[in-house]
Design an enzyme around this catalytic site. Structure first.
Site, PDB file in Angstrom:
ATOM      1  N   CYS A   1       0.851  -1.190   0.000  1.00 58.19           N
ATOM      2  CA  CYS A   1       0.000   0.000   0.000  1.00 58.19           C
ATOM      3  C   CYS A   1       0.885   1.237   0.000  1.00 58.19           C
ATOM      4  O   CYS A   1       1.734   1.413   0.878  1.00 58.19           O
ATOM      5  CB  CYS A   1      -0.928   0.013   1.216  1.00 58.19           C
ATOM      6  SG  CYS A   1      -2.086   1.408   1.188  1.00 58.19           S
TER       7      CYS A   1
ATOM      8  N   GLN B   1      -8.420  13.645  10.543  1.00 58.59           N
ATOM      9  CA  GLN B   1      -8.084  13.876   9.142  1.00 58.59           C
ATOM     10  C   GLN B   1      -7.159  12.752   8.694  1.00 58.59           C
ATOM     11  O   GLN B   1      -6.343  12.262   9.486  1.00 58.59           O
ATOM     12  CB  GLN B   1      -7.407  15.235   8.962  1.00 58.59           C
ATOM     13  CG  GLN B   1      -8.337  16.426   9.142  1.00 58.59           C
ATOM     14  CD  GLN B   1      -9.419  16.501   8.068  1.00 58.59           C
ATOM     15  OE1 GLN B   1      -9.292  15.913   6.994  1.00 58.59           O
ATOM     16  NE2 GLN B   1     -10.495  17.215   8.369  1.00 58.59           N
TER      17      GLN B   1
ATOM     18  N   GLU C   1     -20.583  20.443  18.770  1.00 57.40           N
ATOM     19  CA  GLU C   1     -20.382  19.082  18.278  1.00 57.40           C
ATOM     20  C   GLU C   1     -21.573  18.224  18.698  1.00 57.40           C
ATOM     21  O   GLU C   1     -22.042  18.311  19.832  1.00 57.40           O
ATOM     22  CB  GLU C   1     -19.083  18.502  18.820  1.00 57.40           C
ATOM     23  CG  GLU C   1     -18.851  17.029  18.508  1.00 57.40           C
ATOM     24  CD  GLU C   1     -18.956  16.700  17.026  1.00 57.40           C
ATOM     25  OE1 GLU C   1     -19.547  15.658  16.701  1.00 57.40           O
ATOM     26  OE2 GLU C   1     -18.442  17.485  16.195  1.00 57.40           O
TER      27      GLU C   1
ATOM     28  N   ASP D   1     -16.809  22.542   9.470  1.00 56.34           N
ATOM     29  CA  ASP D   1     -16.233  21.382   8.780  1.00 56.34           C
ATOM     30  C   ASP D   1     -17.262  20.259   8.887  1.00 56.34           C
ATOM     31  O   ASP D   1     -17.130  19.348   9.699  1.00 56.34           O
ATOM     32  CB  ASP D   1     -14.905  20.987   9.417  1.00 56.34           C
ATOM     33  CG  ASP D   1     -14.205  19.855   8.670  1.00 56.34           C
ATOM     34  OD1 ASP D   1     -14.760  19.375   7.652  1.00 56.34           O
ATOM     35  OD2 ASP D   1     -13.122  19.431   9.103  1.00 56.34           O
TER      36      ASP D   1
ATOM     37  N   CYS E   1     -15.071  18.004   2.337  1.00 52.16           N
ATOM     38  CA  CYS E   1     -14.446  16.878   1.640  1.00 52.16           C
ATOM     39  C   CYS E   1     -15.337  16.377   0.515  1.00 52.16           C
ATOM     40  O   CYS E   1     -15.084  15.319  -0.057  1.00 52.16           O
ATOM     41  CB  CYS E   1     -14.152  15.738   2.631  1.00 52.16           C
ATOM     42  SG  CYS E   1     -15.633  15.044   3.395  1.00 52.16           S
TER      43      CYS E   1
END
Length: 316
Positions: free
Chosen positions: A42, A145, A195, A239, A265
């Site tokens: 990988c 991340q 959150e 985010d 993303c």
């Protein structure tokens, strides 16, 4: 737009599947709608994770609780690899003994079972990770991340987008997670960090003492932060998950905060969420594209937006 590509061999989190096949364990990724493909090389994974794969095959093969297979998530924290396992049997004392020995041998502070909430199967050392100067204790399976390099690039773009003036009113951070951005933002202003995941919120709250981070537990899709509060903020930083900001976006649009920094993303969700802001007259001050999903079509984006006539971002 500014662009940044992360280096290979830097990915620090991965979700893998494992199966018993011909008296051995196959460990790797699923073919699309297919079987598990054994991972023998990988170019993405951090070498510390890849080095664990062969020992993991041997250990999983020896576990009585593994009948046909299961899956495993690996997060490479500052304290070492953190494992979250799902298996098709119920682990007993013998399984726990095998897992504890594996943890000690390979420097793995914690192995957890994927239940609700996760159950600790082996704990052989302290579990911790750092976001800037804050030391946090991420819950099993916590969102990180994908790479440290990518995280640093996102953080740099977000901080560069903060306005030079007006931050005395504070920053509202939406979808704060365990504090990836929170503690860096708090070096510039007080941060009201929302959150919705209880485990991530507990992690953030535990680490926020003595800082300017003020955590708040809130499901932003069911109970979004209201427009009046958002409009008073010196900056709004968000985010959101892959699907975008959902119901929260309508309140952002109605609140008309002077400065918005949106980390995404998912380009499709980003376009959908930013369209009403563009229609209201928001100006895109900067766009940073970060390729931290190498050899895929996915990218991370950091968009800095302001309303005309407001203070321009600090070009640091």
């Amino acid at each position: 737009p500014a662009t940044r590509q992360v280096s290979p061999h830097g990915r620090r989190r991965v979700d893998l599947a494992f199966r018993r096949v011909d008296r051995q364990i196959v460990l790797g990724l699923h073919r699309r709608r297919g079987d598990v493909v054994d991972m023998t090389e990988c170019a993405l994974l951090d070498p510390a994770i890849f080095a664990l794969l062969d020992p993991l095959r041997q250990m999983l093969h020896s576990l009585p609780a593994v009948h046909a297979g299961g899956d495993i998530q690996i997060n490479l924290l500052d304290s070492g690899p953190d494992l979250l396992i799902a298996m098709d049997g119920t682990p007993d004392a013998n399984d726990r003994r095998i897992l504890a020995q594996f943890s000690k041998t390979h420097g793995i502070p914690r192995i957890s079972l994927r239940t609700q909430p996760p159950e600790t199967l082996a704990l052989t050392g302290p579990v911790f990770h750092h976001f800037d100067t804050a030391r946090v204790v991420p819950p099993p399976g916590a969102f990180l991340q994908p790479s440290r390099e990518g995280e640093d690039a996102i953080k740099a773009a977000v901080l560069a987008g903060l306005p030079r003036k007006g931050l005395k009113a504070g920053i509202i951070e939406l979808y704060a997670g365990c504090g990836t951005l929170s503690f860096a933002l708090a070096q510039h202003a007080k941060v009201l960090a929302y959150e919705g995941d209880r485990a991530a919120f507990a992690c953030l709250k535990q680490a926020s003492g003595g800082t300017r981070v003020l955590p708040a537990l809130r499901d932003l899709n069911r109970q979004p932060v209201m427009a009046t509060e958002l409009g008073r903020a010196g900056a709004v930083v968000l985010d959101p998950p892959h699907a975008g900001a959902g119901a929260q976006m309508a309140q952002i649009v109605a609140g008309k905060p002077r400065h918005i920094i949106y980390v995404s993303c998912n380009p499709a969700a980003l376009q959908r969420d930013l369209t009403p802001l563009q229609q209201m007259g928001y100006r895109l001050e900067s766009l940073t594209v970060i390729d931290q999903f190498l050899w895929s079509a996915e990218v991370e984006s950091v968009c800095v937006l302001t309303l005309p006539g407001t203070t321009r971002p600090n070009r640091r």
